[in-house]
Design a protein around this motif. Structure first.
Motif, mmCIF file in Angstrom:
data_model
loop_
_atom_site.group_PDB
_atom_site.id
_atom_site.type_symbol
_atom_site.label_atom_id
_atom_site.label_comp_id
_atom_site.label_asym_id
_atom_site.label_seq_id
_atom_site.Cartn_x
_atom_site.Cartn_y
_atom_site.Cartn_z
ATOM 1 N N PHE A 65 26.499 75.720 16.528
ATOM 2 C CA PHE A 65 26.311 75.562 15.077
ATOM 3 C C PHE A 65 27.448 74.754 14.439
ATOM 4 C CE2 PHE A 65 23.440 79.474 14.646
ATOM 5 C CZ PHE A 65 22.367 78.764 14.126
ATOM 6 N N VAL A 76 15.393 70.109 15.867
ATOM 7 C CA VAL A 76 15.738 71.538 15.718
ATOM 8 C C VAL A 76 14.641 72.426 16.307
ATOM 9 C CG1 VAL A 76 17.306 71.272 13.761
ATOM 10 C CG2 VAL A 76 14.853 71.552 13.340
ATOM 11 N N PRO A 89 16.714 68.594 4.713
ATOM 12 C CA PRO A 89 17.913 68.007 5.317
ATOM 13 C C PRO A 89 18.209 68.531 6.722
ATOM 14 C CG PRO A 89 18.550 69.859 3.947
ATOM 15 C CD PRO A 89 17.046 69.788 3.890
ATOM 16 N N ARG A 101 22.652 67.492 0.954
ATOM 17 C CA ARG A 101 23.032 68.884 0.697
ATOM 18 C C ARG A 101 23.691 69.009 -0.687
ATOM 19 N NH1 ARG A 101 23.006 73.983 3.975
ATOM 20 N NH2 ARG A 101 24.334 75.226 2.669
ATOM 21 N N LEU A 104 21.002 69.119 -3.246
ATOM 22 C CA LEU A 104 20.093 70.270 -3.139
ATOM 23 C C LEU A 104 20.776 71.592 -3.518
ATOM 24 C CD1 LEU A 104 17.225 70.955 -2.150
ATOM 25 C CD2 LEU A 104 18.148 71.156 0.174
ATOM 26 N N LEU A 242 11.139 72.350 2.713
ATOM 27 C CA LEU A 242 11.333 73.536 1.855
ATOM 28 C C LEU A 242 10.135 74.479 1.988
ATOM 29 C CD1 LEU A 242 12.879 71.916 -1.339
ATOM 30 C CD2 LEU A 242 14.043 73.327 0.348
ATOM 31 N N GLY A 246 11.135 78.058 3.351
ATOM 32 C CA GLY A 246 11.270 79.095 2.329
ATOM 33 C C GLY A 246 10.170 80.143 2.326
ATOM 34 N N VAL A 250 10.906 84.266 4.687
ATOM 35 C CA VAL A 250 10.990 85.441 3.810
ATOM 36 C C VAL A 250 9.859 86.414 4.136
ATOM 37 C CG1 VAL A 250 10.929 86.252 1.413
ATOM 38 C CG2 VAL A 250 12.143 84.142 1.971
ATOM 39 N N LEU A 286 19.000 92.321 7.799
ATOM 40 C CA LEU A 286 19.043 90.902 8.189
ATOM 41 C C LEU A 286 19.729 90.767 9.550
ATOM 42 C CD1 LEU A 286 20.038 89.183 4.799
ATOM 43 C CD2 LEU A 286 17.999 88.637 6.142
ATOM 44 N N VAL A 292 14.718 83.644 12.908
ATOM 45 C CA VAL A 292 14.737 82.189 13.094
ATOM 46 C C VAL A 292 15.467 81.832 14.383
ATOM 47 C CG1 VAL A 292 15.546 79.978 12.144
ATOM 48 C CG2 VAL A 292 14.672 81.751 10.607
ATOM 49 N N THR A 294 16.604 78.249 15.708
ATOM 50 C CA THR A 294 16.639 76.802 15.541
ATOM 51 C C THR A 294 17.112 76.189 16.861
ATOM 52 O OG1 THR A 294 17.549 75.037 14.171
ATOM 53 C CG2 THR A 294 18.936 76.974 14.441
ATOM 54 N N ARG A 296 19.552 72.645 18.834
ATOM 55 C CA ARG A 296 20.383 71.453 18.730
ATOM 56 C C ARG A 296 20.154 70.613 19.975
ATOM 57 N NH1 ARG A 296 20.591 73.164 14.296
ATOM 58 N NH2 ARG A 296 22.416 73.580 12.991
ATOM 59 N N ALA A 351 27.451 73.396 8.843
ATOM 60 C CA ALA A 351 26.984 72.514 7.761
ATOM 61 C C ALA A 351 25.554 72.817 7.319
ATOM 62 C CB ALA A 351 27.069 71.071 8.221
ATOM 63 N N HIS A 352 24.721 73.291 8.241
ATOM 64 C CA HIS A 352 23.306 73.522 7.896
ATOM 65 C C HIS A 352 23.018 74.966 7.523
ATOM 66 C CE1 HIS A 352 21.720 69.573 9.042
ATOM 67 N NE2 HIS A 352 22.651 69.588 9.986
ATOM 68 N N ALA A 360 16.823 83.975 -0.846
ATOM 69 C CA ALA A 360 16.153 84.892 0.083
ATOM 70 C C ALA A 360 16.626 86.325 -0.168
ATOM 71 C CB ALA A 360 16.443 84.475 1.520
HETATM 72 C C1 HEM Z 1 15.167 85.523 5.182
HETATM 73 C C2 HEM Z 1 14.883 84.276 4.902
HETATM 74 C C3 HEM Z 1 15.534 83.076 5.535
HETATM 75 C C4 HEM Z 1 16.129 82.948 6.752
HETATM 76 C C5 HEM Z 1 16.311 84.020 7.823
HETATM 77 C C6 HEM Z 1 16.589 81.575 6.861
HETATM 78 C C7 HEM Z 1 17.278 81.065 7.960
HETATM 79 C C8 HEM Z 1 17.792 79.780 8.035
HETATM 80 C C9 HEM Z 1 18.571 79.274 9.140
HETATM 81 C C10 HEM Z 1 18.947 80.034 10.399
HETATM 82 C C11 HEM Z 1 18.903 77.993 8.841
HETATM 83 C C12 HEM Z 1 19.781 77.048 9.682
HETATM 84 C C13 HEM Z 1 18.936 76.034 10.443
HETATM 85 C C14 HEM Z 1 19.760 75.147 11.345
HETATM 86 O O1 HEM Z 1 20.996 75.219 11.357
HETATM 87 O O2 HEM Z 1 19.143 74.368 12.099
HETATM 88 C C15 HEM Z 1 18.327 77.682 7.549
HETATM 89 C C16 HEM Z 1 18.432 76.460 6.915
HETATM 90 C C17 HEM Z 1 17.808 76.171 5.718
HETATM 91 N N1 HEM Z 1 17.112 77.036 4.905
HETATM 92 FE FE1 HEM Z 1 16.766 78.996 5.262
HETATM 93 N N2 HEM Z 1 16.248 80.902 5.721
HETATM 94 C C18 HEM Z 1 15.611 81.780 4.875
HETATM 95 C C19 HEM Z 1 15.121 81.511 3.612
HETATM 96 C C20 HEM Z 1 15.194 80.304 2.975
HETATM 97 C C21 HEM Z 1 14.704 80.030 1.651
HETATM 98 C C22 HEM Z 1 14.064 81.048 0.699
HETATM 99 C C23 HEM Z 1 14.930 78.705 1.406
HETATM 100 C C24 HEM Z 1 14.637 77.947 0.137
HETATM 101 C C25 HEM Z 1 13.567 77.381 -0.154
HETATM 102 C C26 HEM Z 1 15.566 78.143 2.584
HETATM 103 C C27 HEM Z 1 15.951 76.840 2.732
HETATM 104 C C28 HEM Z 1 16.681 76.348 3.800
HETATM 105 C C29 HEM Z 1 17.122 74.961 3.892
HETATM 106 C C30 HEM Z 1 16.842 73.848 2.891
HETATM 107 C C31 HEM Z 1 17.830 74.857 5.097
HETATM 108 C C32 HEM Z 1 18.483 73.600 5.678
HETATM 109 C C33 HEM Z 1 19.897 73.501 5.194
HETATM 110 C C34 HEM Z 1 20.589 72.274 5.721
HETATM 111 O O3 HEM Z 1 20.068 71.618 6.634
HETATM 112 O O4 HEM Z 1 21.660 71.974 5.198
HETATM 113 N N3 HEM Z 1 15.712 79.144 3.512
HETATM 114 N N4 HEM Z 1 17.656 78.795 7.084
#
Ligand code: HEM
Length: 406
Positions: A65, A76, A89, A101, A104, A242, A246, A250, A286, A292, A294, A296, A351-352, A360
């Motif tokens: 990560f 991913v 992103p 980022r 956003l 998104l 999103g 959830v 949690l 999730v 993901t 690399r 970063a991600h 969430a």
């Molecule tokens: C329990 C709910 C959620 C979990 C467990 C979760 C988990 C994650 C994880 C593990 C990543 C990292 C992915 C990576 O590094 O490849 C991620 C990225 C992201 N999540 Fe969530 N997520 C949740 C809810 C949400 C919600 C509600 C949104 C908003 C709409 C959201 C938007 C994003 C975005 C935009 C990224 C990418 C961020 C980036 O690349 O900088 N997530 N999420």
């Protein structure tokens, strides 16, 4: 279960990325078994899908990560090393990733998210009102999926009359099974339809500023990326991601949490008796139920978690391997609301790290508060019939039906 692979010097295992119909929470047990073999294992090619590595503990997950120079987000999805799509992103590496980022993040800060709370609570109560009076409820269909769908549509400024259509798209894409969509053509078609819809919304708001409002899509039309205006095609890719990021995350988290509370009345009564513990209880759940995974892509030959890995290899990063890591948590399989410090990787790291984590958490908090005010007593309708889809990307309970006590 494993043989030594002399080239990669890590155990080789069988791992079905598209596994379905498994007993609930069996994915966590499987990950615990893999972790016993080493910090990284190799999943051999299965059903014609490419093989990949799997990080199996907090340390190896964190290494991947935190180092985008060595481990790229170009893909991913562990079984798709060379994707033709671009999810923005999440699939961008630095420095371009930071530009997206920066634009956003303001939509998802704790302060901004608090502004959404009233609307989110009203949506939650409306869904609960519709369930009131029933003896049993399809928790997935009637609550866990529609709830984040409403929130997502509101933040993006999408019209309410599209809600039913979004539910159909969401179900077709996320809940395709070998029975209802064997070659996934219906899911692919639905993806095309969602993308087309986002394209139309972006184009019409671009053409007619009077259609713009205080929402994310309208604001994104003004974003600059590296000094250049954001392209409509990229904004469409952002909306698509998104939608994927999103909603089902959830919904899956809600299903896992309510499955646990329905089958553990001792934990449920703590929430009913003292709703103040809900934020801490959410952190613990949690940690215990991350869904999730993901991935690399290795940029150049390097050492990873003590083994040699090759450029182009994919590494699956299941966040459950951190939540259930026995080197970090005592009795990791026990949900304990009295656990002190709960530092999990359920939202990723580096970063991600999930930009939507505050949103969430708010959705989960509102759901737990409002549900337990109305339905404090409930149980699993057919505990033995509940299954989960395992494997990669996104795990979760297939369908959760609850019996509501009067
Ligand atoms: C329990 C709910 C959620 C979990 C467990 C979760 C988990 C994650 C994880 C593990 C990543 C990292 C992915 C990576 O590094 O490849 C991620 C990225 C992201 N999540 Fe969530 N997520 C949740 C809810 C949400 C919600 C509600 C949104 C908003 C709409 C959201 C938007 C994003 C975005 C935009 C990224 C990418 C961020 C980036 O690349 O900088 N997530 N999420």
């Amino acid at each position: 279960m494993s043989v030594e692979n002399t080239q990669a010097k890590c155990p080789v295992v069988e791992f079905d990325y598209l596994q379905g119909g498994c007993p609930v929470n069996s994915g966590f047990e499987r990950m615990t078994e893999l972790a016993k073999l080493g910090p990284v294992v190799e999943a051999e090619s299965h059903h014609g899908l490419p093989g990949f590595l799997i990080a199996t503990n907090t340390e190896s997950l964190t290494e991947a990560f935190q180092d985008p120079q060595r481990f790229s987000s170009h893909s991913v999805i562990a079984i798709e090393p060379d994707p033709e799509y671009l999810m923005i992103p999440v699939q961008l590496d630095p420095p371009i990733h930071s530009a997206w980022r920066k634009n956003l993040a303001p939509f998802f800060t704790p302060a901004r998210v608090r502004e959404y709370e009233e609307g989110i609570r009203a949506r939650c109560i409306a869904l609960i009102d519709a369930i009131e009076g029933k003896d049993t409820v399809d928790f997935t269909e009637e609550f866990a999926v529609p709830f984040p769908n409403y929130v997502f549509m509101e933040i993006l400024g999408l019209p309410e009359e599209k809600f039913d259509q979004f539910m159909v798209w969401e179900n077709t894409i996320m809940h395709a099974t070998t029975e209802n969509d064997p070659d996934r053509s219906r899911a692919r078609q639905a993806m095309v339809e969602v993308a087309t819809y986002f394209g139309e919304v972006i184009a019409s708001r671009r053409a007619d500023p009077s259609l713009r409002s205080n929402d994310l899509i309208s604001a994104a039309l003004e974003w600059a990326i590296d000094g250049e205006p954001a392209k409509d095609e990229d904004l469409q890719n952002l909306c698509m991601f998104l939608f994927i990021a999103g909603l089902d995350t959830v919904a899956a988290q809600l299903a896992a949490i309510f499955h646990h509370l329905a089958s553990h009345p001792e934990n449920r009564s703590r929430i009913i008796d003292d709703p103040e513990i809900i934020p801490h209880a959410i952190e613990e759940m949690l940690r215990a139920f991350p869904n999730v995974a993901t991935a690399r892509k290795v940029v150049a030959d390097t050492e990873f978690a003590g083994i040699q890995v090759k450029a182009g290899q994919m590494i699956l990063l299941p966040t459950s391997a951190a939540g259930r890591d026995p080197n970090v948590f005592d009795n990791p399989d026990v949900v304990d609301f009295d656990r002190d410090v709960i530092r999990h990787l359920t939202f990723g790291a580096g970063a991600h790290r999930c930009v939507g984590s505050h949103l969430a958490r708010l959705e989960l908090k509102v759901a737990l508060e409002e549900w337990h005010k109305r339905f404090p007593q409930y149980s699993l309708e057919e505990p033995d019939a509940i299954t989960e889809h395992g494997g990669g990307a996104q795990t979760g309970i297939d369908k959760l039906r609850l019996t509501l006590a009067k």
